[in-house]
Scaffold this motif. Structure first.
Motif, PDB file in Angstrom:
ATOM      1  N   ARG A 174       0.874  -1.176   0.000  1.00 51.00           N
ATOM      2  CA  ARG A 174       0.000   0.000   0.000  1.00 51.00           C
ATOM      3  C   ARG A 174       0.909   1.223   0.000  1.00 51.00           C
ATOM      4  N   MET A 175       0.702   2.117  -0.954  1.00 52.82           N
ATOM      5  CA  MET A 175       1.580   3.267  -1.126  1.00 52.82           C
ATOM      6  C   MET A 175       0.819   4.561  -0.862  1.00 52.82           C
ATOM      7  N   SER A 176       1.463   5.452  -0.145  1.00 55.08           N
ATOM      8  CA  SER A 176       0.808   6.716   0.192  1.00 55.08           C
ATOM      9  C   SER A 176       1.858   7.795   0.436  1.00 55.08           C
ATOM     10  N   ALA A 177       1.402   9.011   0.558  1.00 50.40           N
ATOM     11  CA  ALA A 177       2.283  10.148   0.835  1.00 50.40           C
ATOM     12  C   ALA A 177       2.066  10.617   2.267  1.00 50.40           C
ATOM     13  N   VAL A 178       3.158  10.884   2.970  1.00 52.35           N
ATOM     14  CA  VAL A 178       3.100  11.409   4.332  1.00 52.35           C
ATOM     15  C   VAL A 178       4.119  12.545   4.437  1.00 52.35           C
ATOM     16  N   VAL A 179       4.139  13.205   5.579  1.00 53.72           N
ATOM     17  CA  VAL A 179       5.142  14.248   5.792  1.00 53.72           C
ATOM     18  C   VAL A 179       6.059  13.843   6.934  1.00 53.72           C
ATOM     19  N   LEU A 224       7.233  12.597   2.160  1.00 57.14           N
ATOM     20  CA  LEU A 224       7.901  11.301   2.107  1.00 57.14           C
ATOM     21  C   LEU A 224       6.980  10.305   1.401  1.00 57.14           C
ATOM     22  N   PHE A 225       7.580   9.290   0.825  1.00 63.88           N
ATOM     23  CA  PHE A 225       6.840   8.245   0.127  1.00 63.88           C
ATOM     24  C   PHE A 225       6.787   7.032   1.044  1.00 63.88           C
ATOM     25  N   LEU A 226       5.588   6.670   1.503  1.00 61.11           N
ATOM     26  CA  LEU A 226       5.420   5.581   2.456  1.00 61.11           C
ATOM     27  C   LEU A 226       4.913   4.320   1.761  1.00 61.11           C
ATOM     28  N   ILE A 227       5.604   3.202   2.013  1.00 61.78           N
ATOM     29  CA  ILE A 227       5.144   1.911   1.531  1.00 61.78           C
ATOM     30  C   ILE A 227       4.865   1.018   2.744  1.00 61.78           C
ATOM     31  N   ASP A 228       3.618   0.586   2.873  1.00 64.21           N
ATOM     32  CA  ASP A 228       3.248  -0.417   3.868  1.00 64.21           C
ATOM     33  C   ASP A 228       3.282  -1.767   3.163  1.00 64.21           C
ATOM     34  N   ARG A 229       4.022  -2.704   3.712  1.00 63.83           N
ATOM     35  CA  ARG A 229       4.173  -4.000   3.048  1.00 63.83           C
ATOM     36  C   ARG A 229       3.936  -5.138   4.031  1.00 63.83           C
ATOM     37  N   LEU A 230       3.063  -6.048   3.628  1.00 62.82           N
ATOM     38  CA  LEU A 230       2.802  -7.264   4.398  1.00 62.82           C
ATOM     39  C   LEU A 230       3.321  -8.432   3.579  1.00 62.82           C
ATOM     40  N   THR A 231       4.240  -9.200   4.147  1.00 61.20           N
ATOM     41  CA  THR A 231       4.918 -10.271   3.423  1.00 61.20           C
ATOM     42  C   THR A 231       4.529 -11.628   3.985  1.00 61.20           C
ATOM     43  N   PHE A 232       4.359 -12.597   3.073  1.00 58.48           N
ATOM     44  CA  PHE A 232       3.881 -13.919   3.462  1.00 58.48           C
ATOM     45  C   PHE A 232       4.869 -15.011   3.064  1.00 58.48           C
ATOM     46  N   TYR A 265       6.112 -10.826   8.011  1.00 56.60           N
ATOM     47  CA  TYR A 265       6.353  -9.547   8.679  1.00 56.60           C
ATOM     48  C   TYR A 265       5.528  -8.431   8.053  1.00 56.60           C
ATOM     49  N   TYR A 266       5.362  -7.377   8.836  1.00 54.53           N
ATOM     50  CA  TYR A 266       4.716  -6.159   8.350  1.00 54.53           C
ATOM     51  C   TYR A 266       5.742  -5.041   8.452  1.00 54.53           C
ATOM     52  N   GLN A 267       5.795  -4.215   7.416  1.00 54.34           N
ATOM     53  CA  GLN A 267       6.821  -3.174   7.376  1.00 54.34           C
ATOM     54  C   GLN A 267       6.255  -1.840   6.905  1.00 54.34           C
ATOM     55  N   LYS A 268       6.717  -0.784   7.541  1.00 57.08           N
ATOM     56  CA  LYS A 268       6.465   0.581   7.077  1.00 57.08           C
ATOM     57  C   LYS A 268       7.807   1.171   6.651  1.00 57.08           C
ATOM     58  N   ARG A 269       7.916   1.549   5.381  1.00 56.73           N
ATOM     59  CA  ARG A 269       9.163   2.126   4.881  1.00 56.73           C
ATOM     60  C   ARG A 269       8.899   3.534   4.357  1.00 56.73           C
ATOM     61  N   TYR A 270       9.683   4.478   4.879  1.00 62.64           N
ATOM     62  CA  TYR A 270       9.558   5.880   4.484  1.00 62.64           C
ATOM     63  C   TYR A 270      10.730   6.249   3.582  1.00 62.64           C
TER      64      TYR A 270
END
Length: 265
Positions: free
Chosen positions: A186-191, A208-216, A224-229
């Protein structure tokens, strides 16, 4: 039967599934063709049937093949709709961009799972999970900052020191043969808040460009679940669509052929 030697450092089942995937993509095995039996593949690669079965399970989970009990494994007709995007880790992305990747671990700690994350990680309320915060660098310059949460059964396999030079993908797949099978993004914009501003060397309030990633992994288990900025001035994502022939419904689609990050030096 011609035997194939497997490489060191890469899980054997991963190499077998990749070989089969390539054979299918190259048309050696066509839709509804039967694949070699487990015994034949085990002999071809000099591995156990258990290893072959894991390779076939991986392809089945991606709908590249289907299996009929007592008959064997067959190529799926709709395989082209799958595996069009390669699931990569940070080090692979950096290397592809010609940058030297590295990480600085900011936090490596067992914490109580946040309530919003319980269902996503498939864990019970108040369960302990491993939280890993890392500053991600390319040529020693800040590129991204991420926070990752793992169920303890996977988190206990990680070592804080190793994460400076290795990714979670690398450690779990190569050292423990736990395959990374799929991920949802899931991709979104944050500050940038004060913390991210300091870590990424940007001003507070900077986009900032935020990617929420859920990996199986196998069986649809959350790994794992990850938030990458990402720094907005250092990365963009490019998308390539490929026009396809009309399907049976007469509708033309544009399947996603490539979706990858491009880093600015």
């Amino acid at each position: 039967m011609l035997k194939i030697m497997l490489k060191d450092g890469i899980p054997r089942h991963t190499q077998i599934s990749q070989w089969l995937r390539t054979e299918i993509e190259n048309g050696v095995y066509k839709p509804d063709d039967k694949l070699p039996s487990e015994n034949e593949l085990a002999s071809k690669f000099s591995v156990s049937r258990v290893t072959v079965r894991r390779a076939l399970q991986s392809l089945e989970s991606e709908s590249i093949i289907y299996r009929c009990q007592g008959l064997g494994s067959f190529v799926s007709e709709d395989r082209a709709a799958h595996h069009l995007i390669k699931l990569t880790d940070f080090n692979e992305d950096m290397s592809n961009a010609g940058l030297t990747p590295s990480s600085v671990v900011r936090k490596f700690q067992t914490v109580t799972v946040p309530s919003w994350l319980e269902e996503l990680l498939q864990v019970e309320e108040s369960t302990k999970v491993l939280q890993v915060d890392r500053l991600r660098l390319g040529d020693n310059e800040p590129i991204a900052y991420d926070t990752t949460w793992l169920p303890i059964r996977y988190g206990q396999l990680l070592n804080e020191k190793e994460l400076s030079d290795n990714t979670i993908y690398d450690i779990l797949e190569k050292q423990y043969e736990i395959p990374i099978q799929k991920g949802s993004y899931r991709m979104s914009a944050v500050v940038a808040n004060e913390h991210l501003s300091k870590e990424l060397h940007v001003e507070i309030g900077c986009p900032l460009f935020l990617i929420d990633r859920l990996t199986f992994t196998i069986g649809g288990k959350a790994l794992y679940y990850q938030k990458r900025y990402y720094r907005n001035d250092r990365v963009i994502y490019e998308m390539t669509l490929e026009r396809s022939k009309e399907d049976k419904t007469g509708i033309q689609d544009l399947p996603l052929k490539e979706f990858s990050p491009v880093f600015k030096k």
